[in-house]
Scaffold this motif. Sequence first.
Motif, PDB file in Angstrom:
ATOM      1  N   VAL A   1      37.070  54.077  30.103  1.00 13.45           N
ATOM      2  CA  VAL A   1      36.733  52.672  29.855  1.00 13.45           C
ATOM      3  C   VAL A   1      37.048  51.832  31.082  1.00 13.45           C
ATOM      4  CG1 VAL A   1      37.262  50.634  28.461  1.00 13.45           C
ATOM      5  CG2 VAL A   1      37.022  52.865  27.354  1.00 13.45           C
ATOM      6  N   TYR A   2      38.189  52.118  31.714  1.00 15.21           N
ATOM      7  CA  TYR A   2      38.556  51.385  32.926  1.00 15.21           C
ATOM      8  C   TYR A   2      37.534  51.622  34.033  1.00 15.21           C
ATOM      9  CZ  TYR A   2      41.334  49.802  36.951  1.00 15.21           C
ATOM     10  OH  TYR A   2      41.772  49.156  38.087  1.00 15.21           O
ATOM     11  N   GLN A   3      37.089  52.867  34.162  1.00 15.31           N
ATOM     12  CA  GLN A   3      36.092  53.189  35.178  1.00 15.31           C
ATOM     13  C   GLN A   3      34.788  52.433  34.910  1.00 15.31           C
ATOM     14  OE1 GLN A   3      37.013  55.162  37.747  1.00 15.31           O
ATOM     15  NE2 GLN A   3      35.069  54.762  38.789  1.00 15.31           N
ATOM     16  N   THR A   4      34.403  52.392  33.636  1.00 11.93           N
ATOM     17  CA  THR A   4      33.195  51.647  33.261  1.00 11.93           C
ATOM     18  C   THR A   4      33.365  50.160  33.551  1.00 11.93           C
ATOM     19  OG1 THR A   4      32.683  53.239  31.517  1.00 11.93           O
ATOM     20  CG2 THR A   4      31.628  51.090  31.359  1.00 11.93           C
ATOM     21  N   PHE A   5      34.530  49.631  33.202  1.00  7.67           N
ATOM     22  CA  PHE A   5      34.844  48.223  33.450  1.00  7.67           C
ATOM     23  C   PHE A   5      34.698  47.915  34.942  1.00  7.67           C
ATOM     24  CE2 PHE A   5      38.239  44.809  32.121  1.00  7.67           C
ATOM     25  CZ  PHE A   5      37.441  43.810  32.674  1.00  7.67           C
ATOM     26  N   MET A   6      35.304  48.742  35.790  1.00 11.46           N
ATOM     27  CA  MET A   6      35.216  48.527  37.234  1.00 11.46           C
ATOM     28  C   MET A   6      33.781  48.620  37.725  1.00 11.46           C
ATOM     29  SD  MET A   6      38.546  50.223  39.060  1.00 11.46           S
ATOM     30  CE  MET A   6      38.167  51.917  38.574  1.00 11.46           C
ATOM     31  N   ASP A   7      33.025  49.551  37.151  1.00 12.10           N
ATOM     32  CA  ASP A   7      31.626  49.711  37.537  1.00 12.10           C
ATOM     33  C   ASP A   7      30.822  48.453  37.206  1.00 12.10           C
ATOM     34  OD1 ASP A   7      29.310  51.523  38.371  1.00 12.10           O
ATOM     35  OD2 ASP A   7      28.698  50.955  36.336  1.00 12.10           O
ATOM     36  N   ARG A   8      31.071  47.878  36.008  1.00 15.67           N
ATOM     37  CA  ARG A   8      30.371  46.648  35.604  1.00 15.67           C
ATOM     38  C   ARG A   8      30.688  45.510  36.585  1.00 15.67           C
ATOM     39  NH1 ARG A   8      27.718  50.041  32.567  1.00 15.67           N
ATOM     40  NH2 ARG A   8      28.247  50.136  30.340  1.00 15.67           N
ATOM     41  N   VAL A   9      31.956  45.390  36.939  1.00 16.57           N
ATOM     42  CA  VAL A   9      32.371  44.324  37.848  1.00 16.57           C
ATOM     43  C   VAL A   9      31.790  44.559  39.240  1.00 16.57           C
ATOM     44  CG1 VAL A   9      34.339  43.202  38.973  1.00 16.57           C
ATOM     45  CG2 VAL A   9      34.480  43.841  36.552  1.00 16.57           C
ATOM     46  N   ALA A  10      31.850  45.802  39.719  1.00 18.96           N
ATOM     47  CA  ALA A  10      31.359  46.132  41.058  1.00 18.96           C
ATOM     48  C   ALA A  10      29.885  45.780  41.209  1.00 18.96           C
ATOM     49  CB  ALA A  10      31.585  47.615  41.351  1.00 18.96           C
ATOM     50  N   LYS A  11      29.077  46.126  40.203  1.00 21.11           N
ATOM     51  CA  LYS A  11      27.648  45.835  40.267  1.00 21.11           C
ATOM     52  C   LYS A  11      27.392  44.335  40.144  1.00 21.11           C
ATOM     53  CE  LYS A  11      26.069  50.319  38.570  1.00 21.11           C
ATOM     54  NZ  LYS A  11      25.466  51.072  37.433  1.00 21.11           N
ATOM     55  N   GLY A  12      28.134  43.670  39.274  1.00 25.95           N
ATOM     56  CA  GLY A  12      27.922  42.247  39.070  1.00 25.95           C
ATOM     57  C   GLY A  12      28.366  41.408  40.253  1.00 25.95           C
ATOM     58  N   ARG A  13      29.416  41.852  40.950  1.00 25.52           N
ATOM     59  CA  ARG A  13      29.993  41.058  42.042  1.00 25.52           C
ATOM     60  C   ARG A  13      29.682  41.631  43.426  1.00 25.52           C
ATOM     61  NH1 ARG A  13      30.312  36.455  40.664  1.00 25.52           N
ATOM     62  NH2 ARG A  13      31.678  36.062  42.443  1.00 25.52           N
ATOM     63  N   ASN A  14      28.822  42.664  43.460  1.00 24.15           N
ATOM     64  CA  ASN A  14      28.437  43.289  44.738  1.00 24.15           C
ATOM     65  C   ASN A  14      29.654  43.773  45.520  1.00 24.15           C
ATOM     66  OD1 ASN A  14      25.580  42.850  44.463  1.00 24.15           O
ATOM     67  ND2 ASN A  14      25.947  40.680  44.928  1.00 24.15           N
ATOM     68  N   MET A  15      30.498  44.509  44.834  1.00 22.40           N
ATOM     69  CA  MET A  15      31.694  45.093  45.445  1.00 22.40           C
ATOM     70  C   MET A  15      31.647  46.608  45.286  1.00 22.40           C
ATOM     71  SD  MET A  15      34.794  42.701  43.986  1.00 22.40           S
ATOM     72  CE  MET A  15      34.960  40.959  44.377  1.00 22.40           C
ATOM     73  N   SER A  16      32.523  47.273  46.013  1.00 26.60           N
ATOM     74  CA  SER A  16      32.710  48.706  45.796  1.00 26.60           C
ATOM     75  C   SER A  16      33.737  48.908  44.691  1.00 26.60           C
ATOM     76  CB  SER A  16      33.198  49.375  47.082  1.00 26.60           C
ATOM     77  OG  SER A  16      34.521  48.935  47.394  1.00 26.60           O
ATOM     78  N   ILE A  17      33.728  50.090  44.097  1.00 31.71           N
ATOM     79  CA  ILE A  17      34.711  50.413  43.059  1.00 31.71           C
ATOM     80  C   ILE A  17      36.127  50.284  43.619  1.00 31.71           C
ATOM     81  CG2 ILE A  17      35.629  52.248  41.597  1.00 31.71           C
ATOM     82  CD1 ILE A  17      33.077  51.209  40.483  1.00 31.71           C
ATOM     83  N   ALA A  18      36.306  50.715  44.854  1.00 23.79           N
ATOM     84  CA  ALA A  18      37.626  50.649  45.483  1.00 23.79           C
ATOM     85  C   ALA A  18      38.095  49.202  45.625  1.00 23.79           C
ATOM     86  CB  ALA A  18      37.600  51.329  46.849  1.00 23.79           C
ATOM     87  N   GLN A  19      37.163  48.306  45.966  1.00 21.06           N
ATOM     88  CA  GLN A  19      37.522  46.895  46.086  1.00 21.06           C
ATOM     89  C   GLN A  19      37.947  46.318  44.733  1.00 21.06           C
ATOM     90  OE1 GLN A  19      33.739  45.671  48.005  1.00 21.06           O
ATOM     91  NE2 GLN A  19      34.992  44.639  49.551  1.00 21.06           N
ATOM     92  N   VAL A  20      37.192  46.661  43.703  1.00 19.88           N
ATOM     93  CA  VAL A  20      37.528  46.167  42.365  1.00 19.88           C
ATOM     94  C   VAL A  20      38.886  46.697  41.927  1.00 19.88           C
ATOM     95  CG1 VAL A  20      36.853  46.141  39.922  1.00 19.88           C
ATOM     96  CG2 VAL A  20      35.095  45.953  41.703  1.00 19.88           C
ATOM     97  N   ASP A  21      39.130  47.975  42.185  1.00 20.55           N
ATOM     98  CA  ASP A  21      40.408  48.579  41.792  1.00 20.55           C
ATOM     99  C   ASP A  21      41.578  47.911  42.521  1.00 20.55           C
ATOM    100  OD1 ASP A  21      41.983  50.429  40.360  1.00 20.55           O
ATOM    101  OD2 ASP A  21      42.054  51.771  42.092  1.00 20.55           O
ATOM    102  N   SER A  22      41.352  47.504  43.749  1.00 15.45           N
ATOM    103  CA  SER A  22      42.437  46.903  44.538  1.00 15.45           C
ATOM    104  C   SER A  22      42.834  45.530  43.999  1.00 15.45           C
ATOM    105  CB  SER A  22      42.032  46.787  46.014  1.00 15.45           C
ATOM    106  OG  SER A  22      41.004  45.821  46.191  1.00 15.45           O
ATOM    107  N   ILE A  23      41.894  44.827  43.372  1.00 14.14           N
ATOM    108  CA  ILE A  23      42.217  43.514  42.793  1.00 14.14           C
ATOM    109  C   ILE A  23      42.269  43.582  41.267  1.00 14.14           C
ATOM    110  CG2 ILE A  23      41.275  42.195  44.722  1.00 14.14           C
ATOM    111  CD1 ILE A  23      38.717  41.806  43.136  1.00 14.14           C
ATOM    112  N   GLY A  24      42.090  44.792  40.753  1.00 16.46           N
ATOM    113  CA  GLY A  24      42.141  45.010  39.311  1.00 16.46           C
ATOM    114  C   GLY A  24      43.536  45.400  38.873  1.00 16.46           C
ATOM    115  N   GLN A  25      43.655  46.607  38.293  1.00 14.55           N
ATOM    116  CA  GLN A  25      44.951  47.110  37.832  1.00 14.55           C
ATOM    117  C   GLN A  25      45.602  46.172  36.795  1.00 14.55           C
ATOM    118  OE1 GLN A  25      46.589  50.090  38.754  1.00 14.55           O
ATOM    119  NE2 GLN A  25      44.630  50.611  39.682  1.00 14.55           N
ATOM    120  N   GLY A  26      44.736  45.382  36.135  1.00  9.35           N
ATOM    121  CA  GLY A  26      45.254  44.481  35.108  1.00  9.35           C
ATOM    122  C   GLY A  26      45.838  43.191  35.631  1.00  9.35           C
TER     123      GLY A  26
END
Length: 587
Positions: free
Chosen positions: A464-489
């Motif tokens: 679910v977390y991977q899917t969440f990051m994927d949704r954000v990455a596509k919506g915000r034009n980021m890489s998964i790694a970028q989303v994870d770096s500002i994600g982590q809850g």
Amino acid sequence: MSFFKQVLATITGVFITGIILFFVFIFIIAVLIQSSSSDKNAPTPTNSVLYLSFDFDILEKDEPNPFADLNLPLGVATKSMGLNEILSKIKAAKTDDNIKGIYLNPYTVGGGFATLKAIRDALVDFKESKKFIVAYSEGYSQKAYYLSSVADKIYLNPEGSIDFRGLSSSTMFMKDALDKLGVDMQVIKVGTFKSAVEPFMLDKMSDANRLQVTSYLNSIYDAFLDDVSAGRKISKDSLRHYADAYLIRNADAALTYKFIDGKLYKDELIAEMKKRLDISEKKDVSVVSISNYNAIATDNKDGEEIAVLYAYGDIVDGEGETSEIGGDRISRELRKLRENDKVKAVVLRVNSGGGSALASDIIWREVTLTKKVKPVIVSMGDYAASGGYYIAAAADSIFAEKTTLTGSIGVFGLIPNLKGLMNDKLGIKFEEVNTGKYAGLMNSPDKPLTAEEKAIIQVEVNNVYQTFMDRVAKGRNMSIAQVDSIGQGRVWTGDQALQIGLVDKIGDLQTAIKSAAAKGKIDSYHVQEYPKSKDKFAAIFSTSKEKIKMWMFAEEMRDYHKYMTEMQRLLKNTGIQARIPYTIEIY
């Protein structure tokens, strides 16, 4: 014979009780009809003052409460107003010739800082009419003073108090209490900063959580000081010093440091109001409360339609209540707006700390499909975090207030193990028969998860977390790694989120609406709010037994009911969740 007498007496009692309840119900309907017909078109007296005390709950959107105007017991007459209605009435008062000024009389004010910012901005706009705003109170909380700092004059009772000492946020930890009850909250999560589950796991804040709370609290405080500084013409450095030293506590200090313009008793305030209104000392001041103010509608239905869809409260599976974001209900509304050719753009107003990950994804899908047909702009309120950010991520652009709490990209699963409570304390045991190794997974409340079962659930949470990051990455034009770096809850304020790319601009709902018009190349438009509100009479029949029980519970528990409600909410939603601690309190 005695038995039949008792049965007959019981039947008679039930029958009489039913008749009484029927007539009580008819009486309530009659009172509502009378109230509605008498107040609907009541004109505002000339030379009036609009009264704002905020002694009510501020909701995101006006919800009809059929009992609000009735003096009923058990708390079901709790008054509330929607932020949309408050802003609309202040806007109308600006051009209403019968309203000569605003009298602010706040003591404590509910709502988050993004909500207060929206109201404060509306008051700033009101001042452009050259009408006065006067604030008076026996005591100002920090939120009340924040609103009042926009006034032309601020007055305080000579023996009153003022609270200005910096912002504070607290969290209640329940692990020790749960241990004593024999309840083990089994938590499976993703995200270093995913602190929604910490009250069940720890007896104090983790270092990561303290870091993020310190960060977003200071960001909110900075925005708070900006506005107070602008309103009172006091430098931010001075304000910080006064707060750190706790110098502003009473009327004398407040006057010395220019936090107020004078010390007045109520009779002296009334005398000043009469001078402002140019009326004689013997004549009463005409005061109209904002809840009773029948604003003259200035909006028309000319031009194209821009829909504002309100999504606020917990994100839940299914339809949900009025004050919840039901995955099925909100996704259906989006689908209707997408298929409605009259609607040229959609503004999704989000005020949510999240909830069900599945419901969030269902809504996300409809946002994605709608964006292909017409512009979708997101406007964030106090919260748009975790699941609240999930449903916003696919929009064309995202607007937030500086003090909005957003981000919190992370998920968790919460499974209570009641073995200690059920087996050891209550003497209740469960036995089960299964056809497979995992057939009884999470079926028995007194059965702790095995290591293998935890691993299975962890895989699903990770997915679910991977899917969440994927949704954000596509919506915000980021890489998964970028989303994870500002994600982590991690939770961010709107101001911080702008810097890291989670939102596009700082702005309120009206700014988002204007952006939607620009995106859709719409020159002339009118705004329609969705979901459409029920009228008072429909609300009577939709007032569930569960809602009345919660009203009663809130009345009995008072300030403590929010903590019990949060525990109930998390215990009820034991699936995979995408949420922040919804009861973040900032004082």
